[in-house]
Design an enzyme around this catalytic site. Structure first.
Site, mmCIF file in Angstrom:
data_model
loop_
_atom_site.group_PDB
_atom_site.id
_atom_site.type_symbol
_atom_site.label_atom_id
_atom_site.label_comp_id
_atom_site.label_asym_id
_atom_site.label_seq_id
_atom_site.Cartn_x
_atom_site.Cartn_y
_atom_site.Cartn_z
ATOM 1 C CG ASP A 107 -1.295 11.916 7.742
ATOM 2 O OD1 ASP A 107 -1.864 11.726 8.511
ATOM 3 O OD2 ASP A 107 0.114 12.103 8.142
ATOM 4 N N GLY A 108 -4.335 12.675 8.066
ATOM 5 C CA GLY A 108 -4.813 13.331 8.572
ATOM 6 C C GLY A 108 -6.713 13.160 8.799
ATOM 7 C CG HIS A 157 -10.948 7.136 8.224
ATOM 8 N ND1 HIS A 157 -9.402 7.159 8.242
ATOM 9 C CD2 HIS A 157 -10.409 6.111 9.519
ATOM 10 C CE1 HIS A 157 -8.720 7.213 9.084
ATOM 11 N NE2 HIS A 157 -8.826 5.716 10.185
ATOM 12 C CD GLU A 216 5.303 0.705 8.925
ATOM 13 O OE1 GLU A 216 4.285 0.962 7.661
ATOM 14 O OE2 GLU A 216 6.468 -0.074 8.212
ATOM 15 C CD1 TRP A 239 -0.674 -4.585 8.568
ATOM 16 C CD2 TRP A 239 -2.570 -5.552 9.272
ATOM 17 N NE1 TRP A 239 -1.151 -4.559 7.842
ATOM 18 C CE2 TRP A 239 -2.732 -5.291 8.096
ATOM 19 C CE3 TRP A 239 -3.970 -4.941 9.696
ATOM 20 C CZ2 TRP A 239 -3.802 -6.595 6.936
ATOM 21 C CZ3 TRP A 239 -5.063 -5.937 8.826
ATOM 22 C CH2 TRP A 239 -4.539 -6.353 8.042
ATOM 23 C CG LEU A 255 -6.507 7.457 -13.472
ATOM 24 C CD1 LEU A 255 -4.915 8.426 -12.847
ATOM 25 C CD2 LEU A 255 -7.558 8.440 -12.428
HETATM 26 C C1 FPP Z 1 -4.407 8.539 7.635
HETATM 27 O O1 FPP Z 1 -4.983 9.478 7.814
HETATM 28 C C2 FPP Z 1 -5.348 7.901 6.025
HETATM 29 C C3 FPP Z 1 -5.689 6.514 6.351
HETATM 30 C C4 FPP Z 1 -4.846 5.467 7.119
HETATM 31 C C5 FPP Z 1 -6.560 5.924 6.120
HETATM 32 C C6 FPP Z 1 -7.029 6.667 4.353
HETATM 33 C C7 FPP Z 1 -8.001 5.766 3.634
HETATM 34 C C8 FPP Z 1 -8.703 6.828 3.292
HETATM 35 C C9 FPP Z 1 -8.737 8.006 2.576
HETATM 36 C C10 FPP Z 1 -10.641 6.199 3.061
HETATM 37 C C11 FPP Z 1 -10.406 4.808 1.871
HETATM 38 C C12 FPP Z 1 -10.082 4.692 1.193
HETATM 39 C C13 FPP Z 1 -10.172 4.130 0.078
HETATM 40 C C14 FPP Z 1 -9.942 4.192 -1.167
HETATM 41 C C15 FPP Z 1 -11.591 3.215 0.664
HETATM 42 P P1 FPP Z 1 -4.877 9.279 9.548
HETATM 43 O O2 FPP Z 1 -5.578 7.941 10.397
HETATM 44 O O3 FPP Z 1 -3.280 8.352 10.307
HETATM 45 O O4 FPP Z 1 -4.756 10.384 10.355
HETATM 46 P P2 FPP Z 1 -4.012 11.556 11.226
HETATM 47 O O5 FPP Z 1 -3.008 10.997 11.406
HETATM 48 O O6 FPP Z 1 -4.688 12.672 11.576
HETATM 49 O O7 FPP Z 1 -4.218 10.107 12.863
#
Ligand code: FPP
Length: 224
Positions: free
Chosen positions: A12-13, A29, A59, A61, A122
């Site tokens: 997250d983040g 991202h 969620e 989406w 892994l």
């Molecule tokens: C949450 O942060 C992160 C996601 C919903 C996407 C996670 C994706 C990646 C780490 C990159 C892609 C991964 C792969 C394996 C291709 P957030 O967007 O909810 O952050 P926020 O809480 O700051 O809004």
């Protein structure tokens, strides 16, 4: 010392990191993907057998279409450019969640799973369009349909994480203390680490610190 076979992570983040440093959630991202690669390497280094990454929840989406599109493009590129490298490193990729994406992405995901199926170093479980509650409900429906007894063993065997041990460690970055419908059944006895850092700022040394801390914890699973 506590055994360690499986680490699960809520990454997250990204959005907040992107807005803070690059004025764009999507840049977060992209940077988050670099952290994914670093953490995979450290997981191998630590000889951990399973890594489950929450990449897209049921969620998610609700996010703007543009952001969803960006995330899936990132994933497609990752699969196209990195799957051979993962394969060479003897890494198995498994998707948990419902694969109902574009035909192109579904194909790439199936291909990646097929290509890496026999690998043993892994196993990375990529949670995509994943929600723990619906996973549990589907398992219960299956047991009912098969006229099987409802008990812990049978339920575990019908989850998408069947055949793999429950995570001993669950990490959530991004300074938020909740599980967000992730591995609710499997994490019943996990040691949970809430990390203040945003996912793109999470380093190998932060991961190592958590592992060291976990190894020193006295785990008694309800006994004394
Ligand atoms: C949450 O942060 C992160 C996601 C919903 C996407 C996670 C994706 C990646 C780490 C990159 C892609 C991964 C792969 C394996 C291709 P957030 O967007 O909810 O952050 P926020 O809480 O700051 O809004």
């Amino acid at each position: 010392m506590n055994p360690l076979n499986h680490v699960a992570i809520i990454m997250d983040g990204n959005g907040r990191w992107g807005l803070k440093y690059k004025n764009s959630r999507n840049a977060g991202h992209q940077e988050g993907l670099k952290t994914v690669e670093k953490i995979i390497q450290e997981t191998i280094h630590q000889k951990i057998k399973y890594l489950t990454l929450y990449a897209f929840s049921t969620e998610n989406w609700k996010r703007p279409r543009k952001e969803i599109k960006y995330l899936f493009n990132l994933l497609e590129n990752f699969l196209i450019t990195k799957i051979d490298k993962l394969n060479d490193q003897n890494i198995k990729l498994k998707i948990i969640g419902i694969k109902n994406f574009s035909t192109k992405l579904n194909k790439l995901l199936n291909l990646a799973e097929k290509k890496t199926f026999k690998n043993t170093k892994l196993q990375i479980n990529l949670a995509l369009n994943y929600g723990s509650k619906s996973e549990i409900i589907n398992a219960l429906k299956k047991l009912k349909k098969d006229k099987k007894q409802i008990n812990e063993k049978n339920l575990s065997k019908n989850l998408q994480t069947r055949d793999i041990p429950d995570p001993e460690i669950l990490i959530r970055t991004g300074n938020t203390k909740r599980l967000s419908n992730f591995l609710l059944w499997q994490a019943a006895y996990s040691e949970i680490f809430f990390e203040k850092k945003l996912w793109p700022s999470f380093e190998r040394r932060d991961f190592k610190k958590i592992i060291r801390k976990y190894k020193s914890i006295k785990r008694n699973f309800g006994s004394i």
